[in-house]
Design a protein around this motif. Structure first.
Motif, mmCIF file in Angstrom:
data_model
loop_
_atom_site.group_PDB
_atom_site.id
_atom_site.type_symbol
_atom_site.label_atom_id
_atom_site.label_comp_id
_atom_site.label_asym_id
_atom_site.label_seq_id
_atom_site.Cartn_x
_atom_site.Cartn_y
_atom_site.Cartn_z
ATOM 1 N N SER A 6 18.713 1.084 0.099
ATOM 2 C CA SER A 6 18.109 1.560 1.350
ATOM 3 C C SER A 6 16.609 1.912 1.105
ATOM 4 N N GLY A 7 15.860 2.069 2.023
ATOM 5 C CA GLY A 7 14.492 2.316 1.751
ATOM 6 C C GLY A 7 14.395 3.855 1.998
ATOM 7 N N PHE A 8 13.918 4.647 1.073
ATOM 8 C CA PHE A 8 13.610 6.049 1.155
ATOM 9 C C PHE A 8 12.781 6.537 2.221
ATOM 10 N N VAL A 9 11.881 5.924 2.748
ATOM 11 C CA VAL A 9 10.843 6.152 3.721
ATOM 12 C C VAL A 9 11.587 6.185 5.101
ATOM 13 N N PHE A 10 12.861 5.352 5.341
ATOM 14 C CA PHE A 10 13.548 5.669 6.465
ATOM 15 C C PHE A 10 14.311 6.958 6.570
ATOM 16 N N TYR A 11 14.675 7.450 5.557
ATOM 17 C CA TYR A 11 15.276 8.736 5.875
ATOM 18 C C TYR A 11 14.268 9.731 5.924
ATOM 19 N N GLU A 12 13.128 9.677 5.424
ATOM 20 C CA GLU A 12 11.982 10.535 5.802
ATOM 21 C C GLU A 12 11.481 10.380 7.292
ATOM 22 N N LEU A 13 11.454 9.157 7.778
ATOM 23 C CA LEU A 13 11.125 8.994 9.126
ATOM 24 C C LEU A 13 12.027 9.177 10.104
ATOM 25 N N GLU A 14 13.360 9.283 9.770
ATOM 26 C CA GLU A 14 14.673 9.842 10.798
ATOM 27 C C GLU A 14 14.933 10.997 10.655
ATOM 28 N N LYS A 15 14.215 11.736 9.486
ATOM 29 C CA LYS A 15 14.709 13.140 9.033
ATOM 30 C C LYS A 15 15.967 13.310 8.786
ATOM 31 N N GLU A 16 16.575 12.289 7.940
ATOM 32 C CA GLU A 16 18.041 12.515 7.581
ATOM 33 C C GLU A 16 18.115 12.741 6.135
ATOM 34 N N ALA A 17 18.924 13.224 5.579
ATOM 35 C CA ALA A 17 19.107 13.619 4.113
ATOM 36 C C ALA A 17 19.793 12.314 3.286
ATOM 37 N N ALA A 32 36.924 0.097 5.548
ATOM 38 C CA ALA A 32 36.862 0.666 4.235
ATOM 39 C C ALA A 32 36.393 1.824 4.165
ATOM 40 N N VAL A 33 37.008 2.890 3.310
ATOM 41 C CA VAL A 33 36.470 3.926 2.985
ATOM 42 C C VAL A 33 35.711 4.017 1.651
ATOM 43 N N ILE A 34 34.490 4.400 1.467
ATOM 44 C CA ILE A 34 33.919 4.357 0.294
ATOM 45 C C ILE A 34 33.416 5.910 -0.324
ATOM 46 N N GLN A 35 33.528 6.127 -1.529
ATOM 47 C CA GLN A 35 32.927 7.301 -2.172
ATOM 48 C C GLN A 35 31.851 7.027 -3.086
ATOM 49 N N ILE A 36 30.628 7.718 -2.550
ATOM 50 C CA ILE A 36 29.551 7.745 -3.395
ATOM 51 C C ILE A 36 29.736 8.297 -4.674
ATOM 52 N N HIS A 37 29.305 7.630 -5.895
ATOM 53 C CA HIS A 37 29.178 7.936 -7.275
ATOM 54 C C HIS A 37 28.035 8.491 -7.688
ATOM 55 N N SER A 38 26.772 7.935 -7.438
ATOM 56 C CA SER A 38 25.576 8.329 -8.066
ATOM 57 C C SER A 38 24.448 7.697 -6.893
ATOM 58 N N VAL A 39 23.427 8.488 -6.923
ATOM 59 C CA VAL A 39 22.353 8.363 -5.986
ATOM 60 C C VAL A 39 21.310 8.406 -6.775
ATOM 61 N N GLU A 40 20.344 7.291 -6.869
ATOM 62 C CA GLU A 40 18.960 7.472 -7.491
ATOM 63 C C GLU A 40 18.048 6.984 -6.493
ATOM 64 N N VAL A 41 16.696 7.456 -6.579
ATOM 65 C CA VAL A 41 15.666 7.302 -6.107
ATOM 66 C C VAL A 41 14.580 6.496 -6.954
ATOM 67 N N VAL A 42 14.371 5.189 -6.849
ATOM 68 C CA VAL A 42 13.379 4.580 -7.734
ATOM 69 C C VAL A 42 12.360 3.485 -7.128
ATOM 70 N N PRO A 43 11.442 3.171 -7.666
ATOM 71 C CA PRO A 43 10.698 2.148 -7.005
ATOM 72 C C PRO A 43 11.401 0.686 -6.889
ATOM 73 N N MET A 44 11.254 0.042 -5.706
ATOM 74 C CA MET A 44 11.853 -1.241 -5.956
ATOM 75 C C MET A 44 11.856 -1.852 -7.071
ATOM 76 N N ASN A 45 10.654 -2.197 -7.440
ATOM 77 C CA ASN A 45 10.381 -3.117 -8.633
ATOM 78 C C ASN A 45 10.557 -2.406 -9.976
ATOM 79 N N GLU A 46 11.571 -1.410 -9.934
ATOM 80 C CA GLU A 46 12.137 -0.908 -11.343
ATOM 81 C C GLU A 46 13.828 -0.816 -11.191
ATOM 82 N N VAL A 47 14.312 -1.378 -9.934
ATOM 83 C CA VAL A 47 15.757 -2.016 -9.705
ATOM 84 C C VAL A 47 16.062 -2.757 -10.904
ATOM 85 N N THR A 48 17.119 -2.508 -11.569
ATOM 86 C CA THR A 48 17.465 -3.211 -12.615
ATOM 87 C C THR A 48 18.265 -4.425 -12.173
ATOM 88 N N GLU A 49 18.237 -5.677 -13.057
ATOM 89 C CA GLU A 49 19.206 -6.802 -12.442
ATOM 90 C C GLU A 49 20.872 -6.370 -12.548
#
Length: 146
Positions: free
Chosen positions: A49-60, A79-96
């Motif tokens: 997801s876009g980091f900027v949208f969390y900032e704009l909506e003032k959401e964690a 379904a129920v999902i559980q988050i294992h990890s969260v990273e904030v990176v530039p989109m052009n650095e997201v790995t294949e």
């Protein structure tokens, strides 16, 4: 009691998780049914997801350990999902490797779909897409479905 609350109660009862709460219930992207199916099948284990949208909506941003309920296109819990990890990176650095964990196709498909999604959403805020925009990369595990 609504369907989402009942789904959570069923998950907690079957998995001995009484006393914990889920953070939110949501649909993935613009193809909610398809993406929900990928989660249920275990093929989708990541989302971006876009980091900027969390900032704009003032959401964690999501945090490791949190639980979420995935809804289909009719807003039914699937379904129920559980988050294992969260990273904030530039989109052009997201790995294949990460893009493939989203289960939607190859890296080019991932890039094109996210660029279009972010471009359209950013227009609503009079902003433009940039390849180096920060994105929130979440890895998760499906821990329950019916």
């Amino acid at each position: 009691m609504n369907k989402v609350q009942q789904f959570w109660i069923d998950f907690c009862a079957e998995n001995h998780k009484e006393g914990i709460k889920f953070k939110d219930a949501f649909q993935f992207g613009v193809s909610a049914d398809w993406l929900a199916d990928l989660v249920v099948e275990g093929k989708k284990t990541a989302t971006t997801s876009g980091f900027v949208f969390y900032e704009l909506e003032k959401e964690a941003i999501p945090q490791a350990g949190e639980y979420y309920i995935v809804l289909d296109g009719q807003e039914e819990p699937v379904a129920v999902i559980q988050i294992h990890s969260v990273e904030v990176v530039p989109m052009n650095e997201v790995t294949e490797e990460y893009a493939l964990a989203e289960g939607e196709g190859d890296y080019r498909f991932w890039w094109d779909a996210h660029e279009k999604f972010f471009t359209d959403l950013l227009k609503e805020y009079n902003m433009e897409f940039s390849p180096n925009m920060l994105v929130v990369c979440e890895r998760f595990e499906k821990v329950y479905s019916k």
